[in-house]
Write a protein that holds these residues in place. Structure first.
Motif, short mmCIF file in Angstrom:
data_model
loop_
_atom_site.label_atom_id
_atom_site.label_comp_id
_atom_site.label_asym_id
_atom_site.label_seq_id
_atom_site.Cartn_x
_atom_site.Cartn_y
_atom_site.Cartn_z
N ASN A 73 1.93 2.13 -3.25
CA ASN A 73 0.78 2.39 -4.14
C ASN A 73 0.53 1.31 -5.18
O ASN A 73 0.03 1.62 -6.26
N ASP B 156 2.16 -1.17 -13.07
CA ASP B 156 1.06 -0.51 -12.40
C ASP B 156 1.00 0.97 -12.76
O ASP B 156 -0.07 1.56 -12.84
N LYS C 73 -5.94 -4.37 -7.09
CA LYS C 73 -6.67 -5.14 -8.12
C LYS C 73 -5.70 -5.98 -8.94
O LYS C 73 -6.09 -6.92 -9.62
N ASN C 74 -4.42 -5.61 -8.91
CA ASN C 74 -3.45 -6.30 -9.76
C ASN C 74 -2.66 -7.39 -9.06
O ASN C 74 -1.76 -7.97 -9.65
N ASN D 153 0.84 -1.21 0.00
CA ASN D 153 0.00 0.00 0.00
C ASN D 153 0.86 1.25 0.00
O ASN D 153 0.56 2.23 -0.69
N ASN E 169 -1.52 -1.25 -7.04
CA ASN E 169 -2.98 -1.38 -7.13
C ASN E 169 -3.44 -2.77 -6.67
O ASN E 169 -3.09 -3.76 -7.29
#
Ligand code: GAP
Length: 455
Positions: free
Chosen positions: A248, A339, A252-253, A245, A250
């Protein structure tokens, strides 16, 4: 995933992130060099990992152990003998491949990591799997291929002088467990982390920097008393998630995958991998393994040294257990760059490539841009001032639009434009990379402004 590997690699090469290794000599297969921007991203990433897992952790300390180690280390760890891939050749076209990969490429839902040579051979025969290169069904027997790189130490090149390049940094930590514990008077639980190069003679390297033969790892070995209640495995899964996190990535990936018992490495009791959805398929990014007391036990037996820990409260000697979060620097950079890569439509007729990198990772945090040549000198003075506090670049060539695009393409989060009005009002225009929104900020407040934004 929207973008191809080729598209992203071409961009990274053109912008000075990564170059082919030994390029002017036609390259060396699967070797890559990080260019000026790649090395900044790499250093930022390693420094964030170090801060998160070492300096800001109340438990952990760091180490930098040697790459070449006593061969008994590799006997004890099980790498000599166990660290091998099942190899087979196509007799017709001579293509060499991993038997487990051949199966997994044909049956993507299968994971045959722990299968014996016999199981692999039977499966390939039953399913009539053919050579992916020439389509023939004519394979040699499967044999184990040793993954460790060998070299010779000293002047003689005989059996006795053989040493190995380490295939993981972890063993340097295990053999130093007692040194660290004693010299720092550490009490359990505590961890030892290190960042360093590892080498594996991979049969099928590839997919750019995803799998290379020389790579860097960031590994933490966390030692704890197995009689303790705390679920340290869960704790380190959470810490890895926090780190993802922080940079950063994602959510979703990527996904967390539990390894089945038959897919575990020889040292592991339980493993969860963070798997990232790369454009060539989902692949391991970060392994979190419960190594139990495998390594300390093996090294105690082989070295005949007592590597146990004395609990001074209970006066009991125990062999600590280990949780290991381990990630490759290059592999994590590849995920980060994927990303971050976007091609965005701007208005009706224009587009821009933008690397939406976290400001904590971007090669440059700021770019100072004079609007006109006449402002070069004052803008350069501002650049020199900001350079004291930020990773900063200066760009005075091309029109302003092109310069913004150039900074977008390398992921610079903020551009600071010095214009004629700046001479009057002592303010500059600060442009945000992602939103392209511009605001006027007083030069006197710039440092404070960016410090708050980049925190
Ligand atoms: N000490 C445990 C260990 O080395 P691993 O799963 O073999 O476990 C850990 O490697 C991580 O190192 C992987 O999740 C991956 O990120 C990275 N890694 C392993 N082999 C690699 C290679 N050939 N090229 C690039 N990265 C690699």
């Amino acid at each position: 995933m929207q973008y191809t590997l080729e598209e992203v690699v071409n961009h990274l090469k053109a912008q000075g992130f990564v170059f082919q290794g030994s390029e002017i000599y036609g390259g060396l297969a699967n070797s890559w060099d990080f260019g000026p921007l790649g090395v900044e991203l790499e250093r930022n990433l390693k420094s964030l990992w170090w801060q998160h897992f070492i300096t800001k952790s109340k438990y952990n300390v760091g180490l930098d152990s040697a790459i070449l180690m006593n061969n008994n280390v590799w006997k004890a760890s099980g790498h000599l003998g166990n660290f091998a891939d099942p190899l087979l050749d196509c007799r017709k076209c001579k293509t060499r491949m991993r038997a487990d990969k051949l199966i997994e490429d044909n049956y993507p839902d299968l994971n045959c990591g722990g299968w014996s040579n016999e199981q692999l051979k039977t499966f390939i025969e039953e399913k009539n799997l053919v050579c992916p290169n020439c389509g023939a069904y004519d394979f040699t027997d499967i044999r184990q291929f040793e993954l460790m790189f060998k070299t010779n130490q000293g002047v003689l090149e005989d059996e006795k002088s053989i040493v190995y390049l380490r295939p993981e940094t972890a063993q340097g930590i295990f053999v130093n467990f007692k040194n660290v514990q004693r010299s720092l008077r550490k009490k359990l639980p505590f961890g030892i982390g290190q960042i360093g190069k590892s080498f594996r003679n991979e049969i099928t390297p590839g997919n750019f920097i995803f799998r290379t033969r020389e790579f860097e790892q960031m590994e933490l070995e966390f030692f704890y008393d197995p009689n303790e209640e705390t679920d340290w495995f869960e704790y380190w899964v959470k810490e890895v998630t926090k780190f993802l996190n922080l940079i950063n990535l994602n959510p979703k990936n990527y996904l967390f995958c539990n390894h089945e018992a038959n897919e575990l490495a020889h040292y592991a009791k339980h493993t969860i991998d963070v798997e990232y959805k790369f454009p060539f398929g989902t692949g391991e990014l970060w392994g979190i393994a419960d190594r139990g007391d495998f390594d300390l036990r093996q090294h105690s037996i082989t070295s005949k040294q007592d590597l146990s820990y004395l609990n001074q409260e209970t006066n009991e000697k125990i062999l600590p257990h280990v949780i290991e979060p381990s990630v490759g620097v290059g592999r994590l950079m590849l995920a980060i760059l994927y990303d971050a890569y976007y091609v965005e439509q701007v208005g009706d007729n224009d587009s821009r490539i933008v690397l939406k990198l976290s400001p904590l990772l971007a090669p440059y945090q700021l770019a100072v841009i004079p609007l006109s040549k006449q402002l070069n000198e004052v803008a350069y003075q501002l650049y020199e001032k900001l350079l004291n506090q930020f990773q900063c670049t200066y760009d005075e060539t091309g029109n302003i639009g092109k310069r913004y695009r150039r900074q977008d393409a390398i992921g610079t989060p903020f551009c600071v434009t010095f214009d004629f009005e700046s001479l009057e009002d002592q303010k500059v225009t600060v442009r945000n990379r992602d939103t392209m929104v511009q605001e006027r900020i007083a030069i006197a407040n710039l440092e404070e402004h960016f410090q708050a934004l980049l925190k």
